[in-house]
Design a protein around this motif. Structure first.
Motif, PDB file in Angstrom:
ATOM      1  N   PHE A  11     -11.101 -52.188  12.945  1.00 49.69           N
ATOM      2  CA  PHE A  11     -10.395 -51.600  14.357  1.00 49.69           C
ATOM      3  C   PHE A  11      -9.377 -50.347  13.768  1.00 49.69           C
ATOM      4  CE2 PHE A  11     -10.775 -55.372  17.443  1.00 49.69           C
ATOM      5  CZ  PHE A  11     -11.516 -54.832  18.120  1.00 49.69           C
ATOM      6  N   THR A  12      -9.642 -50.759  12.051  1.00 51.38           N
ATOM      7  CA  THR A  12      -8.787 -49.429  11.393  1.00 51.38           C
ATOM      8  C   THR A  12      -9.596 -47.622  11.162  1.00 51.38           C
ATOM      9  OG1 THR A  12      -8.640 -49.797   9.194  1.00 51.38           O
ATOM     10  CG2 THR A  12      -7.720 -50.633  11.100  1.00 51.38           C
ATOM     11  N   GLN A  17     -16.705 -50.334  17.670  1.00 49.91           N
ATOM     12  CA  GLN A  17     -16.483 -51.262  18.662  1.00 49.91           C
ATOM     13  C   GLN A  17     -14.900 -50.018  18.688  1.00 49.91           C
ATOM     14  OE1 GLN A  17     -16.660 -55.282  17.510  1.00 49.91           O
ATOM     15  NE2 GLN A  17     -18.735 -54.969  17.953  1.00 49.91           N
ATOM     16  N   ASN A  18     -14.506 -48.934  18.204  1.00 47.92           N
ATOM     17  CA  ASN A  18     -12.934 -48.300  18.947  1.00 47.92           C
ATOM     18  C   ASN A  18     -13.294 -47.241  18.293  1.00 47.92           C
ATOM     19  OD1 ASN A  18     -12.310 -48.412  16.467  1.00 47.92           O
ATOM     20  ND2 ASN A  18     -10.170 -49.414  16.878  1.00 47.92           N
ATOM     21  N   ASP A  58     -12.718 -46.936  23.499  1.00 47.92           N
ATOM     22  CA  ASP A  58     -11.504 -47.355  23.819  1.00 47.92           C
ATOM     23  C   ASP A  58     -10.784 -45.859  24.679  1.00 47.92           C
ATOM     24  OD1 ASP A  58     -10.731 -49.543  22.770  1.00 47.92           O
ATOM     25  OD2 ASP A  58     -10.008 -48.287  20.901  1.00 47.92           O
ATOM     26  N   ALA A  72     -14.235 -57.840  19.804  1.00 49.67           N
ATOM     27  CA  ALA A  72     -14.981 -57.831  18.271  1.00 49.67           C
ATOM     28  C   ALA A  72     -16.547 -58.833  18.785  1.00 49.67           C
ATOM     29  CB  ALA A  72     -14.599 -57.808  16.753  1.00 49.67           C
ATOM     30  N   GLY A 106     -15.147 -54.620  15.058  1.00 45.87           N
ATOM     31  CA  GLY A 106     -13.851 -55.198  15.263  1.00 45.87           C
ATOM     32  C   GLY A 106     -13.211 -56.119  14.504  1.00 45.87           C
ATOM     33  N   THR A 107     -12.223 -56.455  14.316  1.00 42.12           N
ATOM     34  CA  THR A 107     -11.314 -57.762  13.657  1.00 42.12           C
ATOM     35  C   THR A 107     -11.828 -59.178  13.665  1.00 42.12           C
ATOM     36  OG1 THR A 107      -9.543 -57.138  14.066  1.00 42.12           O
ATOM     37  CG2 THR A 107      -9.477 -59.430  13.020  1.00 42.12           C
ATOM     38  N   THR A 159     -17.281 -55.482   9.693  1.00 47.90           N
ATOM     39  CA  THR A 159     -15.958 -54.824   9.967  1.00 47.90           C
ATOM     40  C   THR A 159     -15.434 -53.907   9.618  1.00 47.90           C
ATOM     41  OG1 THR A 159     -14.600 -56.458  10.134  1.00 47.90           O
ATOM     42  CG2 THR A 159     -15.224 -57.421   8.452  1.00 47.90           C
ATOM     43  N   SER A 169      -4.075 -49.663  15.731  1.00 44.91           N
ATOM     44  CA  SER A 169      -5.209 -47.941  16.157  1.00 44.91           C
ATOM     45  C   SER A 169      -3.733 -47.566  17.018  1.00 44.91           C
ATOM     46  CB  SER A 169      -6.451 -48.914  17.027  1.00 44.91           C
ATOM     47  OG  SER A 169      -5.692 -49.647  17.938  1.00 44.91           O
TER      48      SER A 169
END
Length: 327
Positions: free
Chosen positions: A206-207, A232-233, A261, A180, A173-174, A203, A51
């Motif tokens: 995070f990408t 979450q991001n 973030d 997460a 997230g992960t 999930t 990220s």
């Protein structure tokens, strides 16, 4: 409201690190110089490069652990694979580094390798993320309060959307990672008793790519019944924007979006009205981590936990913060 990264650390205060020339926290300062002492060799096991936040975090660490500051840095990015990260830490141990810094991919599975580091007399500092293992296996943790970030995000949702029936989907997230787990816990605690209903939660690692793919699936399954997305991001939220627009919907209006973030791209999306609320997670941790390593190796006492202060941004606040944004 805060308009730029708040770089101070709540627990640094008048700690013994001051005697080593401690920098002014995690927000873009420089670690204290190397002086005339020997070069300190540090192995840094990063999660990967998933990220914009992670890229900023890596640059902060590399800048702080530079030759001019008295360090030799051995860097490894694990591509978000726990087994790669553990292998990297074992390699650091075999190389006889002076200290090891880890941003753990997941919270579990660390006991054996951290015991190996302890037996070898190599201190370990956790950066960004935490672990479930015994606190005796590491000297300090430096990072952000993920649960509080989730609570801040959830409080905004509760205040602005909680009084009416709201269908939410979540991009996690992960799986198994501290952010997460903790962001989900904080958010869920904050929306208890509201009319916000979670339709689905999966999930996105995070990408951006996975955020887009998962959001496409949500839209195919639930369509226009989705009112709220909690990503979450930022990167997952940015990927979701493409899916929402492709479905003929307007992000920020048809589907309100909350992310965490506060990267430059995330704040730009907020300033454009596509994200409704963004909670900061400060990535500029390098100077404090570097000074903590120096203090540990000098035999000084350091706080077990040091937490960065995070801001939050509405679209108007994002516009004001963008000109001075450092990441």
């Amino acid at each position: 409201m805060k308009k730029r990264i708040l770089a101070g650390f709540a627990l640094i205060g008048a700690m013994a690190l001051a005697a080593t020339g401690c920098a002014s926290g995690a927000g873009g300062g420089t670690a204290s110089g190397g002086g005339g002492g020997k070069v300190i060799t540090v192995g840094f096991a990063q999660t990967g490069s998933e990220s914009g936040w992670r890229s900023a975090n890596t640059e902060s660490m590399k800048d702080a652990f530079s030759a001019k500051n008295g360090f030799k840095l051995i860097f490894n990015a694990a591509d978000n694979k726990p087994e790669n990260q553990i292998a990297a830490v074992r390699s650091f141990i075999n190389q006889g580094v002076d200290a090891i810094v880890i941003a753990p991919v997941v919270t579990t599975g660390w006991d054996d390798v951290l015991k190996e580091a302890k037996d070898a007399g190599i201190p370990v500092v956790l950066e960004d993320r935490t672990i479930d293992g015994s606190s005796d296996l590491y000297k300090a943790w430096i990072g952000d309060d993920f649960k509080k970030e989730g609570e801040t995000a959830g409080a905004w949702a509760a205040t602005n959307l909680g009084s009416k029936a709201t269908n939410m989907v979540v991009l996690e997230g992960t799986t198994g990672s501290a952010p997460a787990i903790d962001r989900a816990t904080g958010f869920d605690d904050a929306i208890k008793g509201t009319q916000i209903k979670t339709l689905d939660s999966q999930t996105g690692n995070f990408t951006r790519a996975d955020g887009k793919t998962v959001m496409e699936g949500f839209l195919q399954k639930y369509g226009k019944t989705i009112n709220l997305l909690f990503a979450q991001n930022d990167d997952m939220g940015l990927g979701a924007l493409d899916a929402i627009k492709a479905a003929g919907l307007t992000p920020g209006k048809d589907i309100q979006i909350i992310t965490i973030d506060a990267t430059h791209d995330g704040l730009q999306a907020a300033a454009n009205g596509e994200f409704n609320y963004v909670v900061e997670c400060n990535p500029l941790l390098g100077p404090t981590v570097a000074d903590t390593v120096k203090a540990i190796l000098a035999g000084k006492d350091v706080p077990k936990a040091q937490t960065a202060t995070d801001a939050s941004f509405t679209p108007e606040q994002a516009k004001a913060a963008l000109p001075d944004r450092k990441y």
